[in-house]
Design a protein around this motif. Structure first.
Motif, PDB file in Angstrom:
ATOM      1  N   CYS A  54     -50.950  17.982  31.041  1.00 33.46           N
ATOM      2  CA  CYS A  54     -50.487  16.169  29.816  1.00 33.46           C
ATOM      3  C   CYS A  54     -50.184  15.542  31.484  1.00 33.46           C
ATOM      4  O   CYS A  54     -49.574  16.314  32.125  1.00 33.46           O
ATOM      5  CB  CYS A  54     -49.735  16.225  29.156  1.00 33.46           C
ATOM      6  N   THR A  55     -50.357  14.378  31.279  1.00 34.01           N
ATOM      7  CA  THR A  55     -50.128  13.271  31.921  1.00 34.01           C
ATOM      8  C   THR A  55     -49.120  12.414  31.302  1.00 34.01           C
ATOM      9  O   THR A  55     -49.614  12.052  30.788  1.00 34.01           O
ATOM     10  CB  THR A  55     -50.350  12.811  32.986  1.00 34.01           C
ATOM     11  N   VAL A  56     -47.570  12.017  31.536  1.00 33.25           N
ATOM     12  CA  VAL A  56     -46.633  11.678  30.283  1.00 33.25           C
ATOM     13  C   VAL A  56     -47.115  10.122  30.951  1.00 33.25           C
ATOM     14  O   VAL A  56     -46.233  10.686  31.989  1.00 33.25           O
ATOM     15  CB  VAL A  56     -45.870  12.220  29.899  1.00 33.25           C
ATOM     16  N   ASP A  57     -46.802   8.712  30.173  1.00 29.13           N
ATOM     17  CA  ASP A  57     -46.820   8.013  30.437  1.00 29.13           C
ATOM     18  C   ASP A  57     -45.425   7.478  29.808  1.00 29.13           C
ATOM     19  O   ASP A  57     -45.723   7.300  28.631  1.00 29.13           O
ATOM     20  CB  ASP A  57     -47.814   6.580  29.892  1.00 29.13           C
ATOM     21  N   ASN A  58     -44.079   7.373  29.964  1.00 30.79           N
ATOM     22  CA  ASN A  58     -43.309   6.070  29.333  1.00 30.79           C
ATOM     23  C   ASN A  58     -42.907   4.511  28.802  1.00 30.79           C
ATOM     24  O   ASN A  58     -43.440   4.514  30.293  1.00 30.79           O
ATOM     25  CB  ASN A  58     -41.496   6.583  30.127  1.00 30.79           C
ATOM     26  N   LEU A  59     -43.716   4.050  27.404  1.00 28.14           N
ATOM     27  CA  LEU A  59     -44.320   2.979  27.658  1.00 28.14           C
ATOM     28  C   LEU A  59     -43.431   2.106  27.985  1.00 28.14           C
ATOM     29  O   LEU A  59     -42.249   1.743  27.157  1.00 28.14           O
ATOM     30  CB  LEU A  59     -45.333   2.947  26.066  1.00 28.14           C
ATOM     31  N   GLY A  60     -43.985   0.465  28.307  1.00 30.97           N
ATOM     32  CA  GLY A  60     -43.110  -0.044  28.918  1.00 30.97           C
ATOM     33  C   GLY A  60     -44.069  -1.633  29.080  1.00 30.97           C
ATOM     34  O   GLY A  60     -45.207  -1.538  30.542  1.00 30.97           O
ATOM     35  N   GLU A  61     -43.706  -2.494  28.672  1.00 27.02           N
ATOM     36  CA  GLU A  61     -44.717  -3.585  29.419  1.00 27.02           C
ATOM     37  C   GLU A  61     -43.198  -5.224  29.626  1.00 27.02           C
ATOM     38  O   GLU A  61     -42.411  -4.855  28.945  1.00 27.02           O
ATOM     39  CB  GLU A  61     -45.322  -4.543  27.761  1.00 27.02           C
ATOM     40  N   LYS A  73     -36.653   4.130  34.694  1.00 31.71           N
ATOM     41  CA  LYS A  73     -36.334   4.695  35.638  1.00 31.71           C
ATOM     42  C   LYS A  73     -35.674   6.060  34.754  1.00 31.71           C
ATOM     43  O   LYS A  73     -35.474   7.119  35.045  1.00 31.71           O
ATOM     44  CB  LYS A  73     -35.519   4.444  36.892  1.00 31.71           C
ATOM     45  N   GLU A  74     -34.478   5.250  33.963  1.00 31.52           N
ATOM     46  CA  GLU A  74     -33.474   6.675  33.986  1.00 31.52           C
ATOM     47  C   GLU A  74     -34.106   7.512  32.778  1.00 31.52           C
ATOM     48  O   GLU A  74     -33.868   8.847  32.777  1.00 31.52           O
ATOM     49  CB  GLU A  74     -31.947   5.989  33.298  1.00 31.52           C
ATOM     50  N   GLN A  75     -34.894   6.990  31.865  1.00 25.39           N
ATOM     51  CA  GLN A  75     -35.695   7.316  30.915  1.00 25.39           C
ATOM     52  C   GLN A  75     -36.688   8.197  31.683  1.00 25.39           C
ATOM     53  O   GLN A  75     -37.017   9.239  31.186  1.00 25.39           O
ATOM     54  CB  GLN A  75     -36.257   6.607  30.129  1.00 25.39           C
ATOM     55  N   ILE A  76     -37.550   7.431  32.825  1.00 22.05           N
ATOM     56  CA  ILE A  76     -38.608   8.933  32.853  1.00 22.05           C
ATOM     57  C   ILE A  76     -38.002   9.764  33.730  1.00 22.05           C
ATOM     58  O   ILE A  76     -38.629  10.944  34.184  1.00 22.05           O
ATOM     59  CB  ILE A  76     -39.290   8.215  34.340  1.00 22.05           C
ATOM     60  N   LEU A  77     -36.875  10.013  34.503  1.00 22.23           N
ATOM     61  CA  LEU A  77     -36.333  10.841  34.938  1.00 22.23           C
ATOM     62  C   LEU A  77     -35.467  11.999  33.533  1.00 22.23           C
ATOM     63  O   LEU A  77     -35.983  13.550  34.159  1.00 22.23           O
ATOM     64  CB  LEU A  77     -34.875  10.605  35.673  1.00 22.23           C
ATOM     65  N   GLN A  78     -35.429  11.904  32.726  1.00 26.76           N
ATOM     66  CA  GLN A  78     -34.712  12.471  31.733  1.00 26.76           C
ATOM     67  C   GLN A  78     -36.205  13.207  31.329  1.00 26.76           C
ATOM     68  O   GLN A  78     -36.285  14.194  30.827  1.00 26.76           O
ATOM     69  CB  GLN A  78     -34.057  11.138  30.546  1.00 26.76           C
ATOM     70  N   SER A  93     -46.953   9.403  34.954  1.00 27.33           N
ATOM     71  CA  SER A  93     -48.028   8.972  35.297  1.00 27.33           C
ATOM     72  C   SER A  93     -47.071   7.416  35.071  1.00 27.33           C
ATOM     73  O   SER A  93     -45.933   7.658  33.942  1.00 27.33           O
ATOM     74  CB  SER A  93     -48.918   8.196  33.927  1.00 27.33           C
ATOM     75  N   LEU A  94     -46.831   6.329  36.244  1.00 31.79           N
ATOM     76  CA  LEU A  94     -46.306   5.476  35.794  1.00 31.79           C
ATOM     77  C   LEU A  94     -46.550   3.882  36.346  1.00 31.79           C
ATOM     78  O   LEU A  94     -47.587   4.655  36.986  1.00 31.79           O
ATOM     79  CB  LEU A  94     -44.320   6.093  36.395  1.00 31.79           C
ATOM     80  N   LYS A  95     -46.323   3.541  35.726  1.00 29.36           N
ATOM     81  CA  LYS A  95     -46.068   1.984  35.914  1.00 29.36           C
ATOM     82  C   LYS A  95     -45.518   0.977  37.046  1.00 29.36           C
ATOM     83  O   LYS A  95     -44.143   0.787  36.374  1.00 29.36           O
ATOM     84  CB  LYS A  95     -46.659   0.719  34.792  1.00 29.36           C
ATOM     85  N   PRO A  96     -45.764   0.690  38.286  1.00 32.48           N
ATOM     86  CA  PRO A  96     -44.720   0.355  39.625  1.00 32.48           C
ATOM     87  C   PRO A  96     -44.317  -1.042  38.557  1.00 32.48           C
ATOM     88  O   PRO A  96     -42.665  -0.959  38.269  1.00 32.48           O
ATOM     89  CB  PRO A  96     -45.545  -0.386  40.202  1.00 32.48           C
ATOM     90  N   THR A  97     -44.392  -1.849  37.655  1.00 33.64           N
ATOM     91  CA  THR A  97     -43.502  -3.506  37.057  1.00 33.64           C
ATOM     92  C   THR A  97     -42.543  -2.535  35.711  1.00 33.64           C
ATOM     93  O   THR A  97     -41.933  -3.659  35.968  1.00 33.64           O
ATOM     94  CB  THR A  97     -44.976  -4.172  36.741  1.00 33.64           C
ATOM     95  N   GLN A  98     -43.127  -0.933  35.586  1.00 32.56           N
ATOM     96  CA  GLN A  98     -41.816  -1.257  34.129  1.00 32.56           C
ATOM     97  C   GLN A  98     -40.489  -0.459  35.277  1.00 32.56           C
ATOM     98  O   GLN A  98     -39.832  -1.047  34.453  1.00 32.56           O
ATOM     99  CB  GLN A  98     -42.250  -0.029  33.659  1.00 32.56           C
ATOM    100  N   VAL A  99     -40.377   0.077  36.535  1.00 33.86           N
ATOM    101  CA  VAL A  99     -39.485   0.419  36.769  1.00 33.86           C
ATOM    102  C   VAL A  99     -39.453  -1.430  37.982  1.00 33.86           C
ATOM    103  O   VAL A  99     -38.315  -0.450  39.282  1.00 33.86           O
ATOM    104  CB  VAL A  99     -39.738   1.408  37.540  1.00 33.86           C
ATOM    105  N   GLY A 100     -39.475  -1.961  38.682  1.00 34.33           N
ATOM    106  CA  GLY A 100     -39.387  -2.845  39.151  1.00 34.33           C
ATOM    107  C   GLY A 100     -40.184  -4.415  39.850  1.00 34.33           C
ATOM    108  O   GLY A 100     -40.216  -5.299  40.456  1.00 34.33           O
TER     109      GLY A 100
END
Length: 329
Positions: A54-61, A73-78, A93-100
């Motif tokens: 799996c590749t995990v995406d912590n959703l955020g818009e 960011k803290e959620q992804i670290l968790q 997997s992360l979206k750059p806009t979600q972390v700034g």
């Protein structure tokens, strides 16, 4: 027209907020693997038991405040800690806009660096998701900067861009996910016809399979999957050089079939309450996805909400068109 409707809906912040209120009661539980970390870990374990990574995406818009980006960011670290503690087969997997990324480049880079650093301690891969064209070069810059310090990071290349092959060649020594593309882009920079996109997608896959480090082939299209099967067999490409990827909740039988045939298979697992924009883009990306999830996802409440939203969107488009015609007169 249908793609335009769903892309318009995906960018509607009011509807995004409303979707959070309803949560997964709207039916999104079929395509979103829970709203919290324990739920997503449970989903990962179920997939792992079937031979699927799996590749995990912590959703955020729509993240435009530093405190929101820091919280993401803290959620992804968790999530990284939870993956390690539970010893499940998964990466991030992360979206750059979600972390700034829409706030400040250096702020975003520092957030992503902290994530990549934590993941590197556990030999975990971080995939930087690609968003729309205005964020493309900035995302590549993130990859370039992080690669000076880490080797556990890669990104996504979208086949609908005219110069996608240039990007594939530039990043051939990276683990790359190849997709068709899910955002609405102008015909000046991106192919609009499905046949053109598919042809370019196959060209990118073949090139990277022959020349790249590791290729993640993200598609639900069984015709392309069958083409890849024949291509790797014909060119004697090891299964260790590539994997197939699909989204959580889509074409489940095909996912299991590929895994059972011995192919490396990875499911893209999104989770969280902020699922709305993600889901609308999936419908815009491939209208056939409506058929794939209709029986699982849509109930009367969902149909009503999306139907009203689509109607409002279309009315807005028609009103705008009429206003433009009046101005021309």
């Amino acid at each position: 027209m249908l793609k335009d409707i769903f892309m318009g809906l995906s960018q509607n912040q009011l509807l995004n907020s409303a979707a959070k209120k309803y949560g997964l009661k709207m039916g999104a539980q079929s395509v979103v693997a829970g709203t919290n970390i324990p739920e997503v870990i449970k989903s990962i374990k179920e997939l792992n038991a079937q031979g699927i990574s799996c590749t995990v995406d912590n959703l955020g818009e729509f993240v435009f405040k530093e405190e929101e980006a820091t919280a993401a960011k803290e959620q992804i670290l968790q999530v990284i800690e939870a993956i390690h503690e539970n010893q499940v087969d998964a990466h991030i997997s992360l979206k750059p806009t979600q972390v700034g990324l829409d706030i400040d480049y250096t702020f975003c880079l520092n957030n992503v660096r902290e994530i990549v650093d934590k993941a590197s301690q556990y030999q975990m891969f971080i995939n930087i998701d690609m968003e729309d064209f205005k964020h493309l070069e900035l995302t590549f810059n993130l990859l370039d900067d992080l690669s000076l310090e880490y080797d556990n990071v890669g990104t996504v290349i979208q086949a609908y861009f005219h110069n996608a092959l240039e990007y594939v060649e530039r990043y051939k020594n990276y683990r790359i996910r190849l997709v068709k593309g899910a955002y609405k882009e102008s015909d000046e920079i991106a192919y609009q016809d499905k046949k053109d996109i598919d042809a370019n997608y196959i060209k990118l896959i073949e090139w990277h399979l022959l020349n790249g480090k590791f290729t993640s082939i993200a598609t639900h299209d069984h015709r392309i999957i069958n083409h890849v099967k024949e291509f790797v067999k014909r060119n004697d490409i090891s299964k260790d050089k590539y994997e197939f990827q699909m989204l959580y909740g889509f074409r489940k039988e095909l996912q299991l079939k590929l895994a059972s045939e011995g192919y490396n298979f990875c499911t893209y697992v999104p989770f969280g309450n902020d699922w709305y924009g993600y889901f609308m883009r999936r419908l815009a990306e491939r209208p056939q996805n409506l058929n794939l999830v209709a029986k699982q996802v849509f109930n009367k409440k969902t149909n009503t909400i999306i139907g009203v939203a689509a109607g409002a969107f279309l009315l807005g488009r028609l009103t705008t068109t009429k206003d433009k015609k009046k101005k021309r007169k």
